[in-house]
Design an enzyme around this catalytic site. Structure first.
Site, PDB file in Angstrom:
ATOM      1  N   LYS A 190       0.924  -0.980  -0.254  1.00 41.46           N
ATOM      2  CA  LYS A 190      -0.147   0.178   0.223  1.00 41.46           C
ATOM      3  C   LYS A 190       0.429   0.944   0.209  1.00 41.46           C
ATOM      4  O   LYS A 190       1.793   1.131   0.544  1.00 41.46           O
ATOM      5  CB  LYS A 190      -0.556  -0.087   1.118  1.00 41.46           C
ATOM      6  CG  LYS A 190      -1.572   1.453   1.777  1.00 41.46           C
ATOM      7  CD  LYS A 190      -2.532   1.065   2.544  1.00 41.46           C
ATOM      8  CE  LYS A 190      -2.338   1.781   3.960  1.00 41.46           C
ATOM      9  NZ  LYS A 190      -3.033   1.826   5.008  1.00 41.46           N
ATOM     10  N   ARG A 192       0.369   5.799   0.824  1.00 46.29           N
ATOM     11  CA  ARG A 192      -0.494   6.413   1.403  1.00 46.29           C
ATOM     12  C   ARG A 192      -0.369   7.319  -0.112  1.00 46.29           C
ATOM     13  O   ARG A 192       0.434   7.999   0.655  1.00 46.29           O
ATOM     14  CB  ARG A 192      -0.394   7.080   2.850  1.00 46.29           C
ATOM     15  CG  ARG A 192      -1.493   7.520   3.100  1.00 46.29           C
ATOM     16  CD  ARG A 192      -2.184   7.581   4.454  1.00 46.29           C
ATOM     17  NE  ARG A 192      -2.338   6.822   4.750  1.00 46.29           N
ATOM     18  CZ  ARG A 192      -3.632   6.175   4.908  1.00 46.29           C
ATOM     19  NH1 ARG A 192      -4.409   7.181   4.627  1.00 46.29           N
ATOM     20  NH2 ARG A 192      -4.250   5.156   5.146  1.00 46.29           N
ATOM     21  N   SER A 220      -9.609   3.615   9.577  1.00 49.94           N
ATOM     22  CA  SER A 220      -9.771   4.908   9.831  1.00 49.94           C
ATOM     23  C   SER A 220     -10.790   5.117   8.534  1.00 49.94           C
ATOM     24  O   SER A 220     -12.289   5.029   9.118  1.00 49.94           O
ATOM     25  CB  SER A 220      -8.756   5.926  10.160  1.00 49.94           C
ATOM     26  OG  SER A 220      -8.579   6.604   9.899  1.00 49.94           O
TER      27      SER A 220
HETATM   28  C1  R5P Z   1      -1.945   1.917   8.667  1.00 50.69           C
HETATM   29  O1  R5P Z   1      -0.851   2.442   8.386  1.00 50.69           O
HETATM   30  C2  R5P Z   1      -3.145   1.498   9.023  1.00 50.69           C
HETATM   31  O2  R5P Z   1      -2.281   0.326   9.790  1.00 50.69           O
HETATM   32  C3  R5P Z   1      -4.272   1.731   8.940  1.00 50.69           C
HETATM   33  O3  R5P Z   1      -3.851   1.035   7.846  1.00 50.69           O
HETATM   34  C4  R5P Z   1      -4.702   2.504   8.386  1.00 50.69           C
HETATM   35  O4  R5P Z   1      -4.858   3.097   9.849  1.00 50.69           O
HETATM   36  C5  R5P Z   1      -5.793   2.803   7.931  1.00 50.69           C
HETATM   37  O5  R5P Z   1      -6.306   3.769   7.652  1.00 50.69           O
HETATM   38  P1  R5P Z   1      -8.033   4.277   6.635  1.00 50.69           P
HETATM   39  O6  R5P Z   1      -9.360   3.581   7.463  1.00 50.69           O
HETATM   40  O7  R5P Z   1      -8.332   5.320   6.405  1.00 50.69           O
HETATM   41  O8  R5P Z   1      -7.381   3.876   5.495  1.00 50.69           O
END
Ligand code: R5P
Length: 289
Positions: A190, A192, A220
């Protein structure tokens, strides 16, 4: 046997009640409310003992929950408590453990300083997003893992699962679960792009006809899970279940996730939510014994 006073902050009252029940300890009634201008009022309605436990997650609204925790800590100290164990099931501000750009506040470190300054003598938290957070404390600080509880739950509701980490950061969690369930495990890559946009790629994902379970520490915005679920569908997964420790669930995250065809979302009660079906009370109670 010494009965310990358990205090539940307003973010973790039900969990505190469950922990008190597990330990046969006494739950302290707390009056917590806001004045008309928004400032917080705290009052303990039980005589404060030398040894107390406070349970308070510091998720949304982070600043209010953190301030309430600090008020409770200082108040306990001035009322004579000497040993104050603080359980923060979800540690808000725990994601910024370093300065990524010049001038940034290291919020995890500042939060740790405040909790310690206010009087905590020992800290426990559950699956910290950055385990380095425990190093910011000079008092004993321990991270508990909810992964065995999640594995036990999944074991009861799913047959022959394959565990998927939606990014490399979640791989250790997925591996822990797959080692308990003795089932295969894989991960996705992944990137971001912004706080609410992620890009996900896979290599050779073998989920065709299988019950896939996506494991993450936090959900989140839901972007990570939505991408992972769509990819699993494209690769022919028979069913997709999602599990996480901390259901932060910003806005319509749950709706977006279910809209991808996910069968169920299973989270713990470190944060109160509509998908908090696994309680971390036994984990916390064990740590306090
Ligand atoms: C990221 O490093 C965490 O482990 C979660 O994958 C992340 O916080 C998820 O965030 P969201 O639901 O906004 O994609």
């Amino acid at each position: 046997m010494l009965v310990i006073l358990i205090i539940g902050g307003s973010a973790s009252q039900k969990l505190a009640a469950k922990v008190a029940k597990e330990l046969d300890d006494c739950l302290c009634p707390v009056e917590t409310r806001k004045f008309p201008d928004g400032e917080r009022y705290i009052r303990f309605k039980e005589k404060i003992e030398k040894e107390v436990v406070i349970i308070q997650s510091t998720g949304y609204p982070q600043d209010e929950n953190l301030m309430e925790l600090l008020f409770m800590l200082k108040n306990l100290k001035s009322l004579g408590a000497e040993e104050i164990k603080v359980i923060i099931p979800y540690f808000g501000y725990g994601r910024q453990e370093k300065r990524f750009k010049n001038g940034e506040a290291i919020s995890a470190s500042i939060t740790a300083d405040l909790i310690e300054y206010a009087g905590a003598t020992e800290l426990f938290s559950v699956n910290l997003h950055e385990n380095k957070v425990t190093d910011f404390f000079n008092i004993p600080a321990k991270e508990l893992s909810a992964m065995p509880l999640i594995a036990n739950y999944l074991n009861k509701v799913l047959e022959d699962p394959v565990i998927i980490a939606p990014d490399k950061g979640a791989l250790n969690h997925a591996q822990k679960i797959s080692s308990i369930l003795k089932c295969p495990c894989d991960y996705m890559e992944k990137t971001r792009l912004s706080p609410d946009t992620v890009e996900t790629r896979v290599k050779n994902l073998d989920v065709e006809g299988k019950n896939a379970v996506i494991i993450d520490d936090i959900i989140s915005t839901g972007g990570t899970i939505v991408n992972a679920s769509n990819i699993l569908k494209e690769h022919g997964a028979k069913s997709i279940t999602v599990s996480c420790v901390h259901p932060v669930l910003v806005e319509d995250a749950i709706l977006k996730i279910f809209a991808t065809g996910v069968e169920d979302v299973i989270a713990t009660d470190t944060l109160t939510s509509q998908v908090s079906s696994i309680s971390v009370a036994p984990l916390i109670a064990d740590a306090l014994k």
